[in-house]
Design an enzyme around this catalytic site. Structure first.
Site, PDB file in Angstrom:
ATOM      1  N   TYR A 170      13.999  -6.309   2.886  1.00 34.12           N
ATOM      2  CA  TYR A 170      12.555  -6.114   4.183  1.00 34.12           C
ATOM      3  C   TYR A 170      12.773  -7.608   4.634  1.00 34.12           C
ATOM      4  CZ  TYR A 170       8.783  -5.926   5.701  1.00 34.12           C
ATOM      5  OH  TYR A 170       6.744  -5.960   6.968  1.00 34.12           O
TER       6      TYR A 170
HETATM    7  P1  NAD Z   1       2.964   1.779   8.722  1.00 33.25           P
HETATM    8  O1  NAD Z   1       4.476   2.148   7.666  1.00 33.25           O
HETATM    9  O2  NAD Z   1       2.044   2.301   8.392  1.00 33.25           O
HETATM   10  O3  NAD Z   1       3.593   1.808  10.264  1.00 33.25           O
HETATM   11  C1  NAD Z   1       4.758   2.027  10.600  1.00 33.25           C
HETATM   12  C2  NAD Z   1       3.971   3.217  11.357  1.00 33.25           C
HETATM   13  O4  NAD Z   1       5.227   2.819  12.805  1.00 33.25           O
HETATM   14  C3  NAD Z   1       4.541   4.243  10.754  1.00 33.25           C
HETATM   15  O5  NAD Z   1       3.424   4.966  11.308  1.00 33.25           O
HETATM   16  C4  NAD Z   1       5.652   5.137  10.908  1.00 33.25           C
HETATM   17  O6  NAD Z   1       5.371   6.571  10.859  1.00 33.25           O
HETATM   18  C5  NAD Z   1       5.737   4.099  12.371  1.00 33.25           C
HETATM   19  N1  NAD Z   1       7.989   4.293  12.751  1.00 33.25           N
HETATM   20  C6  NAD Z   1       8.578   3.384  12.040  1.00 33.25           C
HETATM   21  N2  NAD Z   1      10.156   3.724  12.074  1.00 33.25           N
HETATM   22  C7  NAD Z   1      10.090   4.242  13.807  1.00 33.25           C
HETATM   23  C8  NAD Z   1      10.665   4.330  14.192  1.00 33.25           C
HETATM   24  N3  NAD Z   1      12.170   3.495  14.032  1.00 33.25           N
HETATM   25  N4  NAD Z   1      10.015   4.515  16.025  1.00 33.25           N
HETATM   26  C9  NAD Z   1       8.983   4.832  15.680  1.00 33.25           C
HETATM   27  N5  NAD Z   1       8.355   4.465  14.722  1.00 33.25           N
HETATM   28  C10 NAD Z   1       8.609   4.519  13.572  1.00 33.25           C
HETATM   29  O7  NAD Z   1       2.960   0.463   8.160  1.00 33.25           O
HETATM   30  P2  NAD Z   1       1.691  -1.120   8.653  1.00 33.25           P
HETATM   31  O8  NAD Z   1       0.810  -1.200   7.007  1.00 33.25           O
HETATM   32  O9  NAD Z   1       1.069  -0.502   8.950  1.00 33.25           O
HETATM   33  O10 NAD Z   1       2.639  -2.287   9.480  1.00 33.25           O
HETATM   34  C11 NAD Z   1       2.836  -2.525  10.695  1.00 33.25           C
HETATM   35  C12 NAD Z   1       3.910  -3.241  10.781  1.00 33.25           C
HETATM   36  O11 NAD Z   1       2.980  -4.529  10.293  1.00 33.25           O
HETATM   37  C13 NAD Z   1       5.311  -2.813  10.048  1.00 33.25           C
HETATM   38  O12 NAD Z   1       5.803  -3.316  11.085  1.00 33.25           O
HETATM   39  C14 NAD Z   1       4.805  -4.157   8.700  1.00 33.25           C
HETATM   40  O13 NAD Z   1       5.980  -4.366   8.465  1.00 33.25           O
HETATM   41  C15 NAD Z   1       3.999  -4.826   9.054  1.00 33.25           C
HETATM   42  N6  NAD Z   1       3.454  -5.781   7.878  1.00 33.25           N
HETATM   43  C16 NAD Z   1       2.839  -5.067   7.251  1.00 33.25           C
HETATM   44  C17 NAD Z   1       1.690  -5.966   5.868  1.00 33.25           C
HETATM   45  C18 NAD Z   1       0.943  -5.186   5.334  1.00 33.25           C
HETATM   46  O14 NAD Z   1       0.250  -5.173   4.337  1.00 33.25           O
HETATM   47  N7  NAD Z   1       0.593  -3.483   5.760  1.00 33.25           N
HETATM   48  C19 NAD Z   1       2.350  -6.307   6.203  1.00 33.25           C
HETATM   49  C20 NAD Z   1       3.542  -7.516   6.845  1.00 33.25           C
HETATM   50  C21 NAD Z   1       3.904  -7.049   7.600  1.00 33.25           C
HETATM   51  C1  UGA Z   2       3.058  -6.162   1.338  1.00 30.38           C
HETATM   52  C2  UGA Z   2       3.478  -4.300   1.878  1.00 30.38           C
HETATM   53  O1  UGA Z   2       3.297  -3.076   1.847  1.00 30.38           O
HETATM   54  C3  UGA Z   2       4.099  -5.951   3.048  1.00 30.38           C
HETATM   55  O2  UGA Z   2       5.198  -4.388   4.121  1.00 30.38           O
HETATM   56  C4  UGA Z   2       4.269  -6.546   4.438  1.00 30.38           C
HETATM   57  O3  UGA Z   2       5.304  -6.957   4.733  1.00 30.38           O
HETATM   58  C5  UGA Z   2       4.111  -7.862   2.963  1.00 30.38           C
HETATM   59  O4  UGA Z   2       3.003  -7.325   2.384  1.00 30.38           O
HETATM   60  C6  UGA Z   2       3.768  -8.445   3.174  1.00 30.38           C
HETATM   61  O5  UGA Z   2       2.549  -9.537   3.367  1.00 30.38           O
HETATM   62  O6  UGA Z   2       4.295  -9.386   4.406  1.00 30.38           O
HETATM   63  P1  UGA Z   2       3.285  -6.640  -1.065  1.00 30.38           P
HETATM   64  O7  UGA Z   2       2.740  -7.698  -0.746  1.00 30.38           O
HETATM   65  O8  UGA Z   2       4.738  -6.480  -2.019  1.00 30.38           O
HETATM   66  O9  UGA Z   2       3.610  -5.795   0.637  1.00 30.38           O
HETATM   67  O10 UGA Z   2       2.132  -5.379  -1.285  1.00 30.38           O
HETATM   68  P2  UGA Z   2       1.994  -4.346  -1.890  1.00 30.38           P
HETATM   69  O11 UGA Z   2       3.549  -3.381  -2.525  1.00 30.38           O
HETATM   70  O12 UGA Z   2       0.525  -3.671  -2.012  1.00 30.38           O
HETATM   71  O13 UGA Z   2       2.273  -5.309  -4.041  1.00 30.38           O
HETATM   72  C7  UGA Z   2       1.285  -6.130  -4.019  1.00 30.38           C
HETATM   73  C8  UGA Z   2       1.058  -7.097  -4.890  1.00 30.38           C
HETATM   74  O14 UGA Z   2       1.152  -5.478  -6.358  1.00 30.38           O
HETATM   75  C9  UGA Z   2       1.813  -7.335  -5.089  1.00 30.38           C
HETATM   76  O15 UGA Z   2       2.196  -8.792  -6.217  1.00 30.38           O
HETATM   77  C10 UGA Z   2       2.953  -6.784  -6.761  1.00 30.38           C
HETATM   78  O16 UGA Z   2       3.618  -6.965  -6.765  1.00 30.38           O
HETATM   79  C11 UGA Z   2       2.418  -5.710  -6.941  1.00 30.38           C
HETATM   80  N1  UGA Z   2       2.068  -4.930  -7.526  1.00 30.38           N
HETATM   81  C12 UGA Z   2       2.398  -3.247  -6.688  1.00 30.38           C
HETATM   82  C13 UGA Z   2       2.647  -4.801  -8.464  1.00 30.38           C
HETATM   83  O17 UGA Z   2       1.931  -5.283  -9.967  1.00 30.38           O
HETATM   84  N2  UGA Z   2       2.314  -3.321  -9.987  1.00 30.38           N
HETATM   85  C14 UGA Z   2       2.564  -1.930  -8.569  1.00 30.38           C
HETATM   86  O18 UGA Z   2       3.248  -0.840  -9.082  1.00 30.38           O
HETATM   87  C15 UGA Z   2       3.059  -2.515  -7.076  1.00 30.38           C
END
Ligand code: NAD
Ligand code: UGA
Length: 358
Positions: A170
């Site tokens: 990722y």
């Molecule tokens: P999310 O999965 O809820 O939203 C992504 C949406 O994109 C989904 O609704 C999915 O159906 C759609 N999608 C995926 N692939 C697609 C494709 N090929 N064509 C059209 N639609 C598609 O995730 P989110 O948490 O809203 O994240 C939004 C963005 O932010 C993503 O790029 C994610 O990697 C990034 N991001 C999120 C977090 C977080 O903590 N939520 C942290 C870092 C980065």
């Molecule tokens: C999240 C999002 O899922 C990613 O899409 C995003 O890119 C990323 O943030 C980001 O900041 O860039 P992550 O921080 O791994 O990733 O979020 P969670 O999956 O919610 O995990 C949060 C924390 O909980 C992590 O430290 C993970 O190790 C921990 N965790 C997760 C547990 O302790 N137990 C679990 O069962 C799952």
């Protein structure tokens, strides 16, 4: 056709100078909030989402219903579909693209690597191909991730720090996105801003993320697993509340300089920017769990496990001074306040799913 009328009406900005924004991943967590805020302030907004089943599709549909009620139309389609994308750009002169569609999730990348290549690499390139040829060229703002800092052990993370040690596929695809974006900026003069989000949480959130399924499991009296760092030290995240991230996204759109090129030719130099959007206040996952226990008034059944060897990083912590200076970004919500809002939404949403059936 009916479909085209919906797209055109959704794209209409209320204010004369309003942006007209294509939001990809619009039925996702962040996308839904961004669309609502843009629409509320009078911008024209068209959503795009493929409604894939990485997590509960019913939740994505409910968000779509919410958006529909606010006047935002979400086109069902894939960012890899060149014909569909070109058609949208033929119909609407988008000033901006907020690109949020991606395969998210860190640990799932070991189960389904192909979905990351499909959306975060192939789809990413397809989107930029369409944007570079659009006339006018839209300014692009897109979601990178804190995961690009990888195994970097220097905290807090600054934009200039090394990003050459991704800990998951990722992270590698987000890092690749940053490099690909740079070439589109360099060759075609596209204006591009990458936002490195830090573990975003809040209402309408993602059921695959820890805060969401911990809540679910705690309420159902099921066991949760907490990953620990080496030597049983705690793992922490710079959890960032959704409204703070949305503020940062809107500021990035508003400060994006219009691209100088059009129709695939470079005419001058456009912006290329990367910003951290974090909270600057990392919290151990054990603390996340104790806040949830307090808010839910239920004791969690905890099992401590070592961190997955390939994927997770031990901690994340954003230095946000660049975003503060250039975007006026200033997060204001601490984890407990934000989780309170999440829990309130969670209980409400799950008490009656019919409220959001279309
Ligand atoms: P999310 O999965 O809820 O939203 C992504 C949406 O994109 C989904 O609704 C999915 O159906 C759609 N999608 C995926 N692939 C697609 C494709 N090929 N064509 C059209 N639609 C598609 O995730 P989110 O948490 O809203 O994240 C939004 C963005 O932010 C993503 O790029 C994610 O990697 C990034 N991001 C999120 C977090 C977080 O903590 N939520 C942290 C870092 C980065
Ligand atoms: C999240 C999002 O899922 C990613 O899409 C995003 O890119 C990323 O943030 C980001 O900041 O860039 P992550 O921080 O791994 O990733 O979020 P969670 O999956 O919610 O995990 C949060 C924390 O909980 C992590 O430290 C993970 O190790 C921990 N965790 C997760 C547990 O302790 N137990 C679990 O069962 C799952």
């Amino acid at each position: 056709s009916y479909w085209e009328r919906r797209v055109r009406s959704s794209a209409r900005a209320r204010a004369h100078a309003g942006h007209v924004v294509l939001v990809t991943g619009a039925s996702g967590f962040v996308g839904t909030h961004v669309c609502l805020h843009l629409k509320r302030r009078g911008d024209g907004v068209v959503g795009l989402d493929n409604f894939n089943d990485y997590y509960d599709v019913e939740l994505k549909r409910a968000r779509q219903t919410l958006l529909g009620r606010a006047g935002v139309f979400v086109v069902e389609g894939d960012i890899n579909d060149r014909e569909l994308m070109e058609k949208l750009f033929d119909m609407v002169a988008f000033t901006h693209v907020m690109h949020l569609a991606a395969q998210a999730g860190v640990r799932y990348a070991m189960k389904n690597p192909a979905s990351y290549v499909h959306s975060n690499i192939a789809g990413f390139v397809n989107l930029f191909e369409v944007c570079k040829s659009a006339n006018p060229q839209p300014a692009v703002v897109w979601a990178s991730s804190s995961s690009v800092y990888g195994l970097n052990s220097k905290v807090p993370f600054s934009e200039k720090d090394r990003t050459d040690q991704p800990a998951s596929l990722y992270a590698a695809t987000k890092k690749a996105g940053e490099e690909i974006a740079h070439t589109y900026n360099h060759i075609y003069g596209l204006s591009i801003t990458g936002l490195r989000f830090f573990t975003v949480y809040g209402p309408w959130g993602r059921p695959d993320m820890a805060y969401y399924f911990f809540t679910q499991h705690i309420l159902q009296r099921k066991q949760i697993e907490i990953f620990e760092g080496p030597q049983h030290s705690s793992v922490s995240r710079d959890f960032t509340y959704i409204d703070d991230v949305v503020e940062g996204c809107l500021a990035a759109l508003d400060t994006a300089k219009k691209s100088t090129g059009s129709g695939g030719t470079k005419k001058g130099s456009a912006q290329f920017r990367v910003y951290n959007l974090g909270n600057t206040s990392p919290v151990p996952v054990t603390k996340l769990v104790s806040i949830l226990e307090k808010l839910l008034k239920v004791k969690a059944k905890k099992k401590l496990l070592p961190m997955p060897r390939n994927g997770d990083v031990k901690f994340t912590h954003a230095n946000i001074s660049l975003a503060q200076r250039e975007l006026g970004y200033k997060p204001t919500t601490d984890l407990e306040t934000g989780l309170k809002k999440f829990v309130k939404w969670y209980l409400d949403y799950h008490s009656d799913l019919r409220k959001y059936s279309s």
